[in-house]
Scaffold this motif. Structure first.
Motif, PDB file in Angstrom:
ATOM      1  N   TYR A 137       0.837  -1.198   0.000  1.00 57.75           N
ATOM      2  CA  TYR A 137       0.000   0.000   0.000  1.00 57.75           C
ATOM      3  C   TYR A 137       0.874   1.251   0.000  1.00 57.75           C
ATOM      4  N   GLY A 138       1.932   1.245   0.805  1.00 57.84           N
ATOM      5  CA  GLY A 138       2.846   2.380   0.844  1.00 57.84           C
ATOM      6  C   GLY A 138       3.513   2.628  -0.494  1.00 57.84           C
ATOM      7  N   ARG A 139       3.882   1.546  -1.191  1.00 59.01           N
ATOM      8  CA  ARG A 139       4.502   1.705  -2.512  1.00 59.01           C
ATOM      9  C   ARG A 139       3.514   2.302  -3.514  1.00 59.01           C
ATOM     10  N   LEU A 140       2.260   1.897  -3.404  1.00 59.17           N
ATOM     11  CA  LEU A 140       1.244   2.452  -4.299  1.00 59.17           C
ATOM     12  C   LEU A 140       1.054   3.946  -4.050  1.00 59.17           C
ATOM     13  N   VAL A 141       1.015   4.342  -2.786  1.00 62.63           N
ATOM     14  CA  VAL A 141       0.884   5.763  -2.453  1.00 62.63           C
ATOM     15  C   VAL A 141       2.048   6.553  -3.039  1.00 62.63           C
ATOM     16  N   ARG A 142       3.243   6.000  -2.902  1.00 64.58           N
ATOM     17  CA  ARG A 142       4.429   6.665  -3.470  1.00 64.58           C
ATOM     18  C   ARG A 142       4.287   6.835  -4.981  1.00 64.58           C
ATOM     19  N   ASP A 143       3.798   5.795  -5.656  1.00 63.65           N
ATOM     20  CA  ASP A 143       3.616   5.883  -7.107  1.00 63.65           C
ATOM     21  C   ASP A 143       2.556   6.922  -7.467  1.00 63.65           C
ATOM     22  N   TRP A 144       1.487   6.973  -6.690  1.00 65.07           N
ATOM     23  CA  TRP A 144       0.406   7.917  -6.983  1.00 65.07           C
ATOM     24  C   TRP A 144       0.877   9.366  -6.869  1.00 65.07           C
ATOM     25  N   VAL A 145       1.560   9.682  -5.771  1.00 67.94           N
ATOM     26  CA  VAL A 145       1.977  11.081  -5.591  1.00 67.94           C
ATOM     27  C   VAL A 145       3.072  11.458  -6.586  1.00 67.94           C
ATOM     28  N   THR A 146       3.924  10.494  -6.923  1.00 69.81           N
ATOM     29  CA  THR A 146       4.977  10.759  -7.914  1.00 69.81           C
ATOM     30  C   THR A 146       4.372  11.046  -9.277  1.00 69.81           C
ATOM     31  N   SER A 147       3.270  10.367  -9.580  1.00 75.66           N
ATOM     32  CA  SER A 147       2.651  10.512 -10.908  1.00 75.66           C
ATOM     33  C   SER A 147       2.127  11.912 -11.169  1.00 75.66           C
ATOM     34  N   ILE A 148       1.876  12.683 -10.107  1.00 75.52           N
ATOM     35  CA  ILE A 148       1.393  14.064 -10.316  1.00 75.52           C
ATOM     36  C   ILE A 148       2.477  15.087  -9.953  1.00 75.52           C
ATOM     37  N   GLY A 149       3.713  14.606  -9.873  1.00 75.81           N
ATOM     38  CA  GLY A 149       4.837  15.527  -9.699  1.00 75.81           C
ATOM     39  C   GLY A 149       5.173  15.922  -8.278  1.00 75.81           C
ATOM     40  N   LEU A 150       4.657  15.199  -7.281  1.00 73.99           N
ATOM     41  CA  LEU A 150       4.976  15.511  -5.892  1.00 73.99           C
ATOM     42  C   LEU A 150       6.215  14.748  -5.450  1.00 73.99           C
ATOM     43  N   GLU A 151       6.919  15.298  -4.472  1.00 77.00           N
ATOM     44  CA  GLU A 151       8.093  14.639  -3.918  1.00 77.00           C
ATOM     45  C   GLU A 151       7.629  13.520  -2.988  1.00 77.00           C
ATOM     46  N   PRO A 152       7.898  12.254  -3.327  1.00 70.87           N
ATOM     47  CA  PRO A 152       7.345  11.136  -2.543  1.00 70.87           C
ATOM     48  C   PRO A 152       7.807  11.075  -1.095  1.00 70.87           C
ATOM     49  N   SER A 153       8.979  11.649  -0.788  1.00 67.68           N
ATOM     50  CA  SER A 153       9.471  11.593   0.587  1.00 67.68           C
ATOM     51  C   SER A 153       8.602  12.415   1.540  1.00 67.68           C
ATOM     52  N   GLY A 154       7.804  13.326   0.998  1.00 72.91           N
ATOM     53  CA  GLY A 154       6.955  14.160   1.844  1.00 72.91           C
ATOM     54  C   GLY A 154       5.579  13.587   2.096  1.00 72.91           C
ATOM     55  N   TYR A 155       5.299  12.415   1.491  1.00 76.92           N
ATOM     56  CA  TYR A 155       3.963  11.840   1.586  1.00 76.92           C
ATOM     57  C   TYR A 155       4.048  10.354   1.915  1.00 76.92           C
ATOM     58  N   GLY A 156       2.972   9.842   2.507  1.00 78.50           N
ATOM     59  CA  GLY A 156       2.928   8.427   2.850  1.00 78.50           C
ATOM     60  C   GLY A 156       1.486   8.000   3.047  1.00 78.50           C
ATOM     61  N   THR A 157       1.305   6.809   3.590  1.00 77.90           N
ATOM     62  CA  THR A 157      -0.060   6.303   3.787  1.00 77.90           C
ATOM     63  C   THR A 157      -0.853   7.192   4.742  1.00 77.90           C
ATOM     64  N   HIS A 158      -0.167   7.807   5.716  1.00 78.98           N
ATOM     65  CA  HIS A 158      -0.877   8.684   6.648  1.00 78.98           C
ATOM     66  C   HIS A 158      -1.323   9.979   5.970  1.00 78.98           C
ATOM     67  N   SER A 159      -0.724  10.299   4.827  1.00 76.16           N
ATOM     68  CA  SER A 159      -1.187  11.470   4.075  1.00 76.16           C
ATOM     69  C   SER A 159      -2.637  11.284   3.660  1.00 76.16           C
ATOM     70  N   LEU A 160      -2.963  10.070   3.226  1.00 78.08           N
ATOM     71  CA  LEU A 160      -4.338   9.797   2.808  1.00 78.08           C
ATOM     72  C   LEU A 160      -5.270   9.765   4.010  1.00 78.08           C
ATOM     73  N   ARG A 161      -4.788   9.261   5.134  1.00 73.73           N
ATOM     74  CA  ARG A 161      -5.605   9.258   6.350  1.00 73.73           C
ATOM     75  C   ARG A 161      -5.886  10.682   6.822  1.00 73.73           C
ATOM     76  N   ARG A 162      -4.929  11.570   6.652  1.00 72.65           N
ATOM     77  CA  ARG A 162      -5.060  12.939   7.138  1.00 72.65           C
ATOM     78  C   ARG A 162      -5.808  13.859   6.177  1.00 72.65           C
ATOM     79  N   THR A 163      -5.874  13.486   4.897  1.00 73.60           N
ATOM     80  CA  THR A 163      -6.361  14.408   3.866  1.00 73.60           C
ATOM     81  C   THR A 163      -7.766  14.938   4.146  1.00 73.60           C
ATOM     82  N   LYS A 164      -8.731  14.058   4.310  1.00 70.00           N
ATOM     83  CA  LYS A 164     -10.110  14.508   4.507  1.00 70.00           C
ATOM     84  C   LYS A 164     -10.287  15.134   5.886  1.00 70.00           C
ATOM     85  N   ALA A 165      -9.576  14.586   6.883  1.00 66.28           N
ATOM     86  CA  ALA A 165      -9.661  15.146   8.232  1.00 66.28           C
ATOM     87  C   ALA A 165      -9.157  16.587   8.250  1.00 66.28           C
ATOM     88  N   ALA A 166      -8.044  16.833   7.558  1.00 65.38           N
ATOM     89  CA  ALA A 166      -7.477  18.182   7.513  1.00 65.38           C
ATOM     90  C   ALA A 166      -8.422  19.147   6.796  1.00 65.38           C
TER      91      ALA A 166
END
Length: 210
Positions: A137-166
């Motif tokens: 799952y973590g590798r998939l998240v890395r691929d997803w954020v990389t695909s839209i030009g984001l730096e993968p080191s700044g994002y992870g599985t908790h990014s998705l957990r936090r997104t709607k809450a934030a």
């Protein structure tokens, strides 16, 4: 001439985090969510689209997300609008809603040939595992954020957990609601988890007139 015994020198191990961006992972912005979603839709990645959408809506930890069973989300051929699961970490139930986009993605995935006879909503392609691992799952998240030009080191599985809450907190300032939605045992945990930026706090305060 007597030999001098020098003290043993233990080689210093390279720090595991050297050169890496550590700390709390950033939530995705709404435009970034839609960019990833659009790419997955265009590519026809039914499983990834369902996984991404459920991750955003559910706000579940990765360990709970990957273990979701088909029956957790689907009943009598229809995707539930509200779901309740027991969290692995707290052993307490947490509820979440599934939006129309997510329900459409889930039903499309569950009706695909790959899902015939599968118990878990996100099955592993390896026979030894019943569902995908948190590492996968973590590798998939890395691929997803990389695909839209984001730096993968700044994002992870908790990014998705936090997104709607934030986003909910940014729009409402209701910490108690976010606390319940994330399933935290303590409000203090929610405060730290959100990592509220001063600018966001000021924007919320400006909207309150007493």
């Amino acid at each position: 001439m007597p030999r001098v015994q020098l003290p043993a020198v233990t080689p210093r191990r390279k720090a595991w985090n050297k050169g890496r961006l550590i700390g709390q992972k950033r939530p995705l912005l709404p435009k970034q969510v839609w960019a990833i979603r659009a790419r997955l839709e265009l590519a026809g990645y039914l499983r990834d689209l369902a996984l991404f959408n459920v991750a955003i809506d559910s706000r579940l930890r990765g360990c709970d997300l990957v273990k979701l069973a088909v029956t957790d989300l689907v009943k009598e051929g229809r995707v539930r609008e509200r779901v309740s699961v027991i969290q692995s970490k707290t052993k307490k139930p947490v509820q979440f809603e599934l939006t129309e986009n997510t329900r459409d993605a889930v039903i499309a995935w569950t009706r695909s040939p790959e899902m015939i006879g599968c118990r878990f909503i996100f099955p592993s392609r390896f026979h030894a595992r019943p569902h995908i691992s948190t590492r996968q799952y973590g590798r998939l998240v890395r691929d997803w954020v990389t695909s839209i030009g984001l730096e993968p080191s700044g994002y992870g599985t908790h990014s998705l957990r936090r997104t709607k809450a934030a986003e909910i907190y940014r729009k409402t300032g209701n910490l108690r609601a976010v606390h319940l939605l994330l399933g935290h045992t303590k409000v203090d945990s929610t405060v730290r988890y959100l990592g509220v930026e001063p600018e966001v706090a000021l924007t919320i305060a400006e909207g309150i007139d007493i």
